[in-house]
Motif scaffolding. Structure first.
Motif, PDB file in Angstrom:
ATOM      1  N   MET A  57       0.830  -1.200   0.000  1.00  0.00           N
ATOM      2  CA  MET A  57       0.000   0.000   0.000  1.00  0.00           C
ATOM      3  C   MET A  57       0.873   1.262   0.000  1.00  0.00           C
ATOM      4  N   LEU A  58       1.955   1.251   0.763  1.00  0.00           N
ATOM      5  CA  LEU A  58       2.858   2.393   0.789  1.00  0.00           C
ATOM      6  C   LEU A  58       3.560   2.567  -0.562  1.00  0.00           C
ATOM      7  N   ALA A  59       3.928   1.461  -1.189  1.00  0.00           N
ATOM      8  CA  ALA A  59       4.547   1.529  -2.511  1.00  0.00           C
ATOM      9  C   ALA A  59       3.558   2.085  -3.536  1.00  0.00           C
ATOM     10  N   TRP A  60       2.304   1.686  -3.436  1.00  0.00           N
ATOM     11  CA  TRP A  60       1.283   2.183  -4.359  1.00  0.00           C
ATOM     12  C   TRP A  60       1.051   3.680  -4.179  1.00  0.00           C
ATOM     13  N   ARG A  61       1.029   4.154  -2.925  1.00  0.00           N
ATOM     14  CA  ARG A  61       0.859   5.584  -2.669  1.00  0.00           C
ATOM     15  C   ARG A  61       2.019   6.387  -3.262  1.00  0.00           C
ATOM     16  N   ALA A  62       3.232   5.872  -3.115  1.00  0.00           N
ATOM     17  CA  ALA A  62       4.397   6.558  -3.674  1.00  0.00           C
ATOM     18  C   ALA A  62       4.344   6.555  -5.200  1.00  0.00           C
ATOM     19  N   PHE A  63       3.913   5.441  -5.774  1.00  0.00           N
ATOM     20  CA  PHE A  63       3.785   5.343  -7.234  1.00  0.00           C
ATOM     21  C   PHE A  63       2.776   6.357  -7.751  1.00  0.00           C
ATOM     22  N   ARG A  64       1.634   6.474  -7.066  1.00  0.00           N
ATOM     23  CA  ARG A  64       0.608   7.440  -7.477  1.00  0.00           C
ATOM     24  C   ARG A  64       1.110   8.870  -7.389  1.00  0.00           C
ATOM     25  N   ALA A  65       1.944   9.136  -6.369  1.00  0.00           N
ATOM     26  CA  ALA A  65       2.474  10.490  -6.193  1.00  0.00           C
ATOM     27  C   ALA A  65       3.656  10.753  -7.117  1.00  0.00           C
ATOM     28  N   GLY A  66       4.209   9.708  -7.722  1.00  0.00           N
ATOM     29  CA  GLY A  66       5.359   9.868  -8.600  1.00  0.00           C
ATOM     30  C   GLY A  66       6.635  10.144  -7.840  1.00  0.00           C
ATOM     31  N   LYS A  67       6.729   9.649  -6.607  1.00  0.00           N
ATOM     32  CA  LYS A  67       7.906   9.883  -5.774  1.00  0.00           C
ATOM     33  C   LYS A  67       8.548   8.562  -5.376  1.00  0.00           C
ATOM     34  N   ALA A  68       9.804   8.653  -5.019  1.00  0.00           N
ATOM     35  CA  ALA A  68      10.503   7.488  -4.480  1.00  0.00           C
ATOM     36  C   ALA A  68      10.067   7.311  -3.020  1.00  0.00           C
ATOM     37  N   TYR A  69      10.189   6.098  -2.514  1.00  0.00           N
ATOM     38  CA  TYR A  69       9.792   5.857  -1.140  1.00  0.00           C
ATOM     39  C   TYR A  69      10.828   4.970  -0.461  1.00  0.00           C
ATOM     40  N   GLN A  70      10.815   5.024   0.845  1.00  0.00           N
ATOM     41  CA  GLN A  70      11.676   4.182   1.663  1.00  0.00           C
ATOM     42  C   GLN A  70      10.867   3.745   2.877  1.00  0.00           C
ATOM     43  N   VAL A  71      10.905   2.461   3.186  1.00  0.00           N
ATOM     44  CA  VAL A  71      10.241   1.932   4.374  1.00  0.00           C
ATOM     45  C   VAL A  71      11.327   1.435   5.310  1.00  0.00           C
ATOM     46  N   THR A  72      11.339   1.960   6.518  1.00  0.00           N
ATOM     47  CA  THR A  72      12.243   1.479   7.551  1.00  0.00           C
ATOM     48  C   THR A  72      11.429   0.600   8.479  1.00  0.00           C
ATOM     49  N   LEU A  73      11.786  -0.675   8.546  1.00  0.00           N
ATOM     50  CA  LEU A  73      11.052  -1.638   9.365  1.00  0.00           C
ATOM     51  C   LEU A  73      11.766  -1.804  10.698  1.00  0.00           C
ATOM     52  N   MET A  74      11.023  -1.573  11.769  1.00  0.00           N
ATOM     53  CA  MET A  74      11.533  -1.780  13.121  1.00  0.00           C
ATOM     54  C   MET A  74      10.671  -2.839  13.772  1.00  0.00           C
ATOM     55  N   ASP A  75      11.252  -4.000  14.001  1.00  0.00           N
ATOM     56  CA  ASP A  75      10.493  -5.113  14.552  1.00  0.00           C
ATOM     57  C   ASP A  75      10.707  -5.181  16.057  1.00  0.00           C
ATOM     58  N   ASP A  76       9.605  -5.373  16.787  1.00  0.00           N
ATOM     59  CA  ASP A  76       9.642  -5.443  18.245  1.00  0.00           C
ATOM     60  C   ASP A  76       9.508  -6.900  18.686  1.00  0.00           C
ATOM     61  N   GLU A  77      10.549  -7.675  18.441  1.00  0.00           N
ATOM     62  CA  GLU A  77      10.650  -9.066  18.882  1.00  0.00           C
ATOM     63  C   GLU A  77       9.486  -9.939  18.418  1.00  0.00           C
ATOM     64  N   SER A  78       9.248  -9.964  17.125  1.00  0.00           N
ATOM     65  CA  SER A  78       8.189 -10.820  16.581  1.00  0.00           C
ATOM     66  C   SER A  78       8.549 -12.290  16.756  1.00  0.00           C
ATOM     67  N   ARG A  79       7.530 -13.094  17.022  1.00  0.00           N
ATOM     68  CA  ARG A  79       7.732 -14.537  17.155  1.00  0.00           C
ATOM     69  C   ARG A  79       7.232 -15.292  15.931  1.00  0.00           C
ATOM     70  N   ASP A  80       6.605 -14.579  14.996  1.00  0.00           N
ATOM     71  CA  ASP A  80       6.153 -15.214  13.764  1.00  0.00           C
ATOM     72  C   ASP A  80       7.124 -14.839  12.644  1.00  0.00           C
ATOM     73  N   SER A  81       6.714 -14.980  11.417  1.00  0.00           N
ATOM     74  CA  SER A  81       7.630 -14.721  10.303  1.00  0.00           C
ATOM     75  C   SER A  81       7.410 -13.342   9.680  1.00  0.00           C
ATOM     76  N   THR A  82       7.164 -12.339  10.502  1.00  0.00           N
ATOM     77  CA  THR A  82       6.990 -10.970  10.021  1.00  0.00           C
ATOM     78  C   THR A  82       8.234 -10.494   9.287  1.00  0.00           C
ATOM     79  N   VAL A  83       9.390 -10.696   9.899  1.00  0.00           N
ATOM     80  CA  VAL A  83      10.643 -10.235   9.295  1.00  0.00           C
ATOM     81  C   VAL A  83      10.949 -11.025   8.025  1.00  0.00           C
ATOM     82  N   ALA A  84      10.636 -12.310   8.023  1.00  0.00           N
ATOM     83  CA  ALA A  84      10.892 -13.126   6.833  1.00  0.00           C
ATOM     84  C   ALA A  84      10.059 -12.641   5.642  1.00  0.00           C
ATOM     85  N   VAL A  85       8.827 -12.249   5.892  1.00  0.00           N
ATOM     86  CA  VAL A  85       7.978 -11.715   4.816  1.00  0.00           C
ATOM     87  C   VAL A  85       8.572 -10.401   4.303  1.00  0.00           C
ATOM     88  N   ALA A  86       9.020  -9.540   5.210  1.00  0.00           N
ATOM     89  CA  ALA A  86       9.612  -8.264   4.801  1.00  0.00           C
ATOM     90  C   ALA A  86      10.917  -8.475   4.040  1.00  0.00           C
TER      91      ALA A  86
END
Length: 131
Positions: A57-86
């Motif tokens: 969704m964030l990539a789509w918003r940046a695409f619509r705006a015609g701008k580059a984007y950067q997502v900084t992911l900060m994980d708070d000790e996930s026990r599932d595969s959140t980081v693996a998906v990212a």
């Protein structure tokens, strides 16, 4: 005969609309090159089911705006595969960087922070003011 003329007019209209959309996107892209890139800080904890949707969704918003984007992911000790998906999304071309949660103090001044740990917020209030 009339149906064929209607189809020709519809295809022509779609082609004209597509040209206008691409022209507008190119114009906003040139204007956006000198402006800041969109930078989002995404804080997660066990959000395996929704992390991909948020990043796309964030990539789509940046695409619509015609701008580059950067997502900084900060994980708070996930026990599932959140980081693996990212990580999988980062390998497929998404602009994601991984930073420890402890570094949040100095980073949140100019970026949009989306804290998925907050129940009910879903980060939508943070994103809404962007456009």
């Amino acid at each position: 005969m009339v149906a064929q003329l209607i189809w020709i007019a519809a295809v022509y209209g779609l082609a004209v609309a597509l040209v206008h959309i691409l022209k507008h996107r190119e114009r906003t892209r040139h204007a956006g090159r000198f402006s800041k890139r969109l930078h989002y800080i995404l804080i997660t904890r066990n959000h395996e089911a929704v992390i991909e949707g948020y990043i796309r969704m964030l990539a789509w918003r940046a695409f619509r705006a015609g701008k580059a984007y950067q997502v900084t992911l900060m994980d708070d000790e996930s026990r599932d595969s959140t980081v693996a998906v990212a990580v999988r999304l980062a390998r497929s071309g998404s602009a994601i960087e991984f930073v420890p949660l402890m570094q949040l103090q100095g980073m949140q001044e100019r970026q949009t922070v989306i804290d998925l740990r907050m129940p009910g917020s879903g980060g939508s209030q943070s994103i809404r003011g962007e456009y």
